[in-house]
Design a protein around this motif. Structure first.
Motif, PDB file in Angstrom:
ATOM      1  N   PRO A  42      47.756  34.553  54.024  1.00  0.00           N
ATOM      2  CA  PRO A  42      46.428  34.678  54.968  1.00  0.00           C
ATOM      3  C   PRO A  42      45.987  36.319  54.942  1.00  0.00           C
ATOM      4  O   PRO A  42      46.941  37.153  54.831  1.00  0.00           O
ATOM      5  CB  PRO A  42      47.234  34.279  56.383  1.00  0.00           C
ATOM      6  CG  PRO A  42      48.644  34.603  56.166  1.00  0.00           C
ATOM      7  CD  PRO A  42      48.856  34.255  54.720  1.00  0.00           C
ATOM      8  N   PRO A  44      45.027  39.815  56.381  1.00  0.00           N
ATOM      9  CA  PRO A  44      45.042  40.465  57.915  1.00  0.00           C
ATOM     10  C   PRO A  44      43.858  40.578  58.603  1.00  0.00           C
ATOM     11  O   PRO A  44      42.910  40.846  58.097  1.00  0.00           O
ATOM     12  CB  PRO A  44      45.764  41.833  57.476  1.00  0.00           C
ATOM     13  CG  PRO A  44      45.520  41.968  55.890  1.00  0.00           C
ATOM     14  CD  PRO A  44      45.356  40.396  55.505  1.00  0.00           C
ATOM     15  N   THR A  45      43.861  40.168  59.880  1.00  0.00           N
ATOM     16  CA  THR A  45      42.455  40.377  60.629  1.00  0.00           C
ATOM     17  C   THR A  45      43.188  40.981  61.972  1.00  0.00           C
ATOM     18  O   THR A  45      44.269  41.073  62.230  1.00  0.00           O
ATOM     19  CB  THR A  45      41.945  39.176  61.050  1.00  0.00           C
ATOM     20  OG1 THR A  45      42.981  38.340  61.666  1.00  0.00           O
ATOM     21  CG2 THR A  45      41.483  38.429  59.621  1.00  0.00           C
ATOM     22  N   SER A  47      41.959  39.821  64.699  1.00  0.00           N
ATOM     23  CA  SER A  47      41.553  38.742  65.849  1.00  0.00           C
ATOM     24  C   SER A  47      42.865  38.354  66.437  1.00  0.00           C
ATOM     25  O   SER A  47      43.857  38.132  65.862  1.00  0.00           O
ATOM     26  CB  SER A  47      40.748  37.634  65.312  1.00  0.00           C
ATOM     27  OG  SER A  47      41.429  37.018  64.139  1.00  0.00           O
ATOM     28  N   PRO A  49      44.950  35.027  67.977  1.00  0.00           N
ATOM     29  CA  PRO A  49      45.149  33.757  67.604  1.00  0.00           C
ATOM     30  C   PRO A  49      44.369  33.088  68.658  1.00  0.00           C
ATOM     31  O   PRO A  49      44.538  33.259  69.768  1.00  0.00           O
ATOM     32  CB  PRO A  49      46.661  33.882  67.475  1.00  0.00           C
ATOM     33  CG  PRO A  49      47.207  35.112  67.379  1.00  0.00           C
ATOM     34  CD  PRO A  49      46.260  36.143  67.942  1.00  0.00           C
ATOM     35  N   ILE A  59      36.998  33.352  63.451  1.00  0.00           N
ATOM     36  CA  ILE A  59      37.522  34.787  63.736  1.00  0.00           C
ATOM     37  C   ILE A  59      36.984  35.256  64.785  1.00  0.00           C
ATOM     38  O   ILE A  59      35.476  35.472  64.749  1.00  0.00           O
ATOM     39  CB  ILE A  59      37.470  35.617  62.262  1.00  0.00           C
ATOM     40  CG1 ILE A  59      38.428  35.024  61.343  1.00  0.00           C
ATOM     41  CG2 ILE A  59      38.164  37.160  62.673  1.00  0.00           C
ATOM     42  CD1 ILE A  59      38.446  35.517  60.115  1.00  0.00           C
ATOM     43  N   THR A  75      53.140  31.298  68.021  1.00  0.00           N
ATOM     44  CA  THR A  75      52.283  31.651  66.828  1.00  0.00           C
ATOM     45  C   THR A  75      52.475  30.767  65.735  1.00  0.00           C
ATOM     46  O   THR A  75      53.365  30.669  65.065  1.00  0.00           O
ATOM     47  CB  THR A  75      52.354  33.111  66.431  1.00  0.00           C
ATOM     48  OG1 THR A  75      52.161  33.725  67.575  1.00  0.00           O
ATOM     49  CG2 THR A  75      51.076  33.323  65.588  1.00  0.00           C
ATOM     50  N   ASN A  78      48.658  29.392  60.689  1.00  0.00           N
ATOM     51  CA  ASN A  78      47.258  29.285  60.520  1.00  0.00           C
ATOM     52  C   ASN A  78      46.649  30.425  61.289  1.00  0.00           C
ATOM     53  O   ASN A  78      45.449  30.582  61.227  1.00  0.00           O
ATOM     54  CB  ASN A  78      46.790  28.095  60.557  1.00  0.00           C
ATOM     55  CG  ASN A  78      46.638  27.600  62.070  1.00  0.00           C
ATOM     56  OD1 ASN A  78      47.488  27.842  62.940  1.00  0.00           O
ATOM     57  ND2 ASN A  78      45.841  26.480  62.194  1.00  0.00           N
ATOM     58  N   GLY A  79      47.336  31.137  62.100  1.00  0.00           N
ATOM     59  CA  GLY A  79      46.900  32.236  62.990  1.00  0.00           C
ATOM     60  C   GLY A  79      46.678  31.784  64.545  1.00  0.00           C
ATOM     61  O   GLY A  79      46.416  32.499  65.336  1.00  0.00           O
ATOM     62  N   THR A  80      46.670  30.536  64.666  1.00  0.00           N
ATOM     63  CA  THR A  80      46.601  30.098  66.081  1.00  0.00           C
ATOM     64  C   THR A  80      47.946  29.905  67.041  1.00  0.00           C
ATOM     65  O   THR A  80      48.870  30.343  66.456  1.00  0.00           O
ATOM     66  CB  THR A  80      45.979  28.552  66.019  1.00  0.00           C
ATOM     67  OG1 THR A  80      47.067  27.480  65.485  1.00  0.00           O
ATOM     68  CG2 THR A  80      44.848  28.489  65.123  1.00  0.00           C
ATOM     69  N   SER A  95      55.662  30.738  61.013  1.00  0.00           N
ATOM     70  CA  SER A  95      55.397  31.106  59.749  1.00  0.00           C
ATOM     71  C   SER A  95      56.576  31.548  59.166  1.00  0.00           C
ATOM     72  O   SER A  95      56.864  31.322  58.064  1.00  0.00           O
ATOM     73  CB  SER A  95      54.162  31.973  59.571  1.00  0.00           C
ATOM     74  OG  SER A  95      54.403  33.329  60.454  1.00  0.00           O
TER      75      SER A  95
END
Length: 159
Positions: A42, A44-45, A47, A49, A59, A75, A78-80, A95
């Motif tokens: 993934p 890095p952002t 944003s 989750p 995003i 968490t 997939n970031g959600t 993760s």
């Protein structure tokens, strides 16, 4: 003193050095037995989750950062995020335990015969969070568990 015996003795040493160098260089090259990544890592952002819906999330801007008071959220890879199950607080991210498998969305919640709630994933995997006693710490801490389906059991011959 003759240079000839010195040169004849130096040739095998140089040959062995060249061989050793080649073996070291070949050892750095990927081989057929080296597994590749299953999916790209993934990016890095900044944003927040988003709640898991089973769909790819868009995003959002950095203004929507996740609040530090979200101690009852889990968490996902997939970031959600989703609610942590079984009263878990400060659960480690899934993760960390999902392993080398592609992410599979959550499709429901099932309760085991032991009274533990599990998230059921589309690929047949299960995941959960719960508080467990850590005697080394003298307190309960959150634990995240993941179970992936394995190969089908071997069939036995009929009697």
């Amino acid at each position: 003193m003759s240079w000839r015996p010195l040169l004849l003795g130096l040739i095998p040493v140089l040959g062995l050095a060249a061989l050793a160098y080649q073996l070291m260089v070949d050892g750095e090259q990927p081989t057929m037995n080296t597994p590749g990544p299953l999916s790209p890592p993934p990016s890095p952002t900044d944003s927040l989750p988003q709640a898991a819906t089973g769909r790819i999330a868009t995003i959002r801007s950095a203004a929507n950062k996740q609040q530090t008071g979200n101690r009852h959220k889990l968490t996902l890879p997939n970031g959600t995020f989703v609610d942590a199950l079984n009263g878990a607080v400060d659960s480690p991210p899934m993760s960390d335990y999902w392993g080398p498998f592609d992410w599979s969305p959550i499709i429901g919640i099932e309760r085991s015969s032991a009274g533990v709630d599990w998230y059921k994933h589309a690929d047949g995997s299960y995941s959960t969070t719960e508080m467990v006693m850590r005697s080394d710490l003298g307190r309960k801490v959150a634990m995240t568990r993941v179970a992936h389906p394995g190969p089908a059991p071997a069939t036995t011959s009929p009697r």
